[in-house]
Design an enzyme around this catalytic site. Structure first.
Site, PDB file in Angstrom:
ATOM      1  N   ARG A 194       0.802  -1.227   0.000  1.00  0.00           N
ATOM      2  CA  ARG A 194       0.000   0.000   0.000  1.00  0.00           C
ATOM      3  C   ARG A 194       0.836   1.279   0.000  1.00  0.00           C
ATOM      4  NH1 ARG A 194      -3.849  -1.190   4.927  1.00  0.00           N
ATOM      5  NH2 ARG A 194      -2.313  -2.828   5.312  1.00  0.00           N
ATOM      6  N   SER A 247      33.523  47.514  -2.567  1.00  0.00           N
ATOM      7  CA  SER A 247      32.346  46.821  -3.086  1.00  0.00           C
ATOM      8  C   SER A 247      32.641  46.197  -4.440  1.00  0.00           C
ATOM      9  CB  SER A 247      31.196  47.819  -3.254  1.00  0.00           C
ATOM     10  OG  SER A 247      30.828  48.306  -1.988  1.00  0.00           O
TER      11      SER A 247
END
Ligand code: UD1
Ligand code: CA
Length: 489
Positions: free
Chosen positions: A21, A413
């Site tokens: 099942r 950055s």
């Protein structure tokens, strides 16, 4: 714990069934809840009793199940069931492996994962105190569908078990069910199992028939009625798998709450049975704490966080993060929206911030990678700050290379570090730098061409646009000297 071994206890775990099942290519007992296979849970509970023998009966996909058993409990013995079907046959082949064993046999099912060692210890102790030949665990349930029914005699003692498919209407109406967990005297099994046939609705050798035979032979069958039925829940389909998984999780969450963790929302917090939480940990909603993750005192984890095999240090905070095999140091902060891949080591007081991905990298004490970065195969010293948008280009299309950044380095950055490359202690880099060569300690590295402004370019090349209009206006105002027209940084 060799000293505590219960020499008169053997555990037999039934795991030969197919689990049709589940509709799965994976054998049922290998499906997982709480970070462990179903049979792994049963083995862990069994180990809590320190039995002299643990046997697991297999048949369907036997190699897969045997491999899992070997991992979960290397001391367990795998026994192959032959083609004779049924739980009775499964126990019979297991017992054949223990020809001289004369103690008690605890029978468990590989698909009933919630039975804990304490409940089982009680069952065995009750069995031994009662002197019964068999003790079965039973439960009184509202819907007995699918279970064997416990039929008691006029004096209230257990007479036999009837499988649902073989039950009369009266028998089927009984609400006391056989949980499928039993303790047998080994001798009772040896006497009665060979006498059991397959003349029943399922043409199987039923273990449950032993109860009736013991009774007919004049011995006693005891029943231990559990009050918490949920511990006997079995898994037959995937709906039951998630249901039992939720019950297990609720139990795990509650255990850590009672140990001193604040867990805001048990319904959306998932904790594997293998994870650990120290006192005063706070877990915010929708957080998954998986596998061997360990969270130290005072740490705050979540919301919306998934940690797999991670260590989180004392007082660290980890928000909206996905991390695997990462170590997060004490007082460190991670997130929101961070992705820590295996081999990430963030030392104490460090930071991995927003939209940052890390892999196989060490970030030293107090160092920060705060925004929009990819850091791979990198070693970063202490007191470092990487500017927003730092990217390590660790892969040259053939192999991976390392980036090494010393202590107290501050980068501008939007830097790219083309590995292999080293940045010396205390060095700095300018914004937008592409670092292809090593930077010596204390140097400032600039790799971007100097900026050149072409005056009047927009008016000349974009005349008639709004940009040209406002530029012309600004330039004439500037000439007239009625205001400064500074450049934005
Ligand atoms: C069994 C009991 C039933 C009980 C129920 C509780 C029998 C005959 N019936 O029914 O009274 O209420 O459990 O959950 O025992 N297995 C083997 N070899 C086999 C058949 C099964 O190892 O040949 C294993 C299965 O993998 C499973 C366990 O035994 O782990 C139980 O088998 P299952 O077929 O699920 O029994 P039920 O019909 O649920
Ligand atoms: Ca079953």
């Amino acid at each position: 714990m060799a000293d505590n071994i219960d020499q008169s206890l053997a555990v037999v775990i039934l795991a030969a069934g197919q689990g049709t099942r589940m509709k799965s290519s994976l054998p049922k007992v290998l499906h997982r809840i709480g970070g462990r296979s179903l049979v792994g849970h049963v083995l862990a509970s069994a180990a809590g009793l320190d039995p002299a023998h643990t046997l697991v009966v297999v048949r369907h996909e036997r190699d897969l199940v045997a491999a899992e058993v070997a991992v979960a409990d290397p001391a367990a013995v795998v026994v192959d069931q032959d083609e004779v079907p049924g739980t009775g046959r499964a126990v019979e082949v297991a017992l054949d492996r223990l020809p001289d064993f004369a103690g008690d046999v605890l029978v468990l099912s590989g698909d009933v994962p919630l039975l804990d060692a304490a409940t089982l210890t009680q069952l065995v102790a009750g069995h031994r105190a009662s002197g019964a030949a068999v003790t079965l665990m039973t439960a009184v349930v509202a819907d007995p569908n699918g279970y064997g029914r416990v039929i008691r005699g006029a004096d209230g003692s257990v007479d036999r078990i009837v499988e649902q498919k073989d039950a009369t209407d009266d028998e089927a109406a009984v609400g006391e069910i056989n949980a499928g967990v039993y303790v047998f005297r080994a001798q009772a099994l040896r006497t009665h199992l060979p006498r059991i046939g397959t003349d029943n609705a399922q043409a199987e050798k039923y273990l449950t028939d032993v109860a009736g035979l013991v009774r007919r032979a004049g011995d006693r069958v005891a029943a231990s009625v559990v009050d918490d039925v949920t511990v006997t829940y079995g898994v037959n389909d995937r709906a039951q798998l998630s249901g039992v998984g939720r019950l297990l999780n609720a139990r795990t969450v509650r255990r850590w709450q009672l140990e001193g963790a604040t867990i805001i929302d048990p319904a959306t917090t998932w904790i594997d049975v293998t994870a650990t939480l120290a006192p005063d940990v706070t877990v915010l909603p929708n957080t998954h704490i998986l596998r061997a993750t360990a969270i130290a005192e005072g740490a705050v984890v979540g919301p919306d966080t998934s940690l797999v095999d991670c260590e989180v240090g004392e007082r660290a905070t980890v928000r909206r993060t996905d991390a695997t095999l990462a170590v997060i140091g004490a007082d460190a902060t991670v997130g929101p929206f961070s992705y820590l891949r295996p081999g990430t080591y963030l030392a104490e007081g460090g930071k991995i911030g927003t939209f940052v991905e890390t892999k196989n990298s060490t970030i030293g004490a107090g160092s920060k990678v705060p925004h929009l970065s990819y850091i791979g195969d990198t070693t970063i010293g202490t007191g470092v700050n990487l500017g927003a948008g730092a990217i390590t280009a660790n892969y040259d299309d053939l192999t991976k290379h390392r980036t090494e950044i010393g202590d107290e380095v501050h980068t501008g950055s939007h830097n790219v570090f083309v590995a292999p490359v080293r940045i010396g202690d205390g060095a700095k880099t300018g914004a937008g730098a592409v670092i292809r060569k090593d930077v010596p300690a204390g140097a400032l590295a600039l790799s971007v061409a100097p900026q050149r402004n072409v005056e009047g370019w927009v008016e000349k090349n974009r005349s008639g646009t709004r940009a040209a209009d406002v530029a012309a206006h600004a330039r004439s105002a500037q000439k007239a000297g009625d205001g400064p027209q500074g450049q934005e940084g």
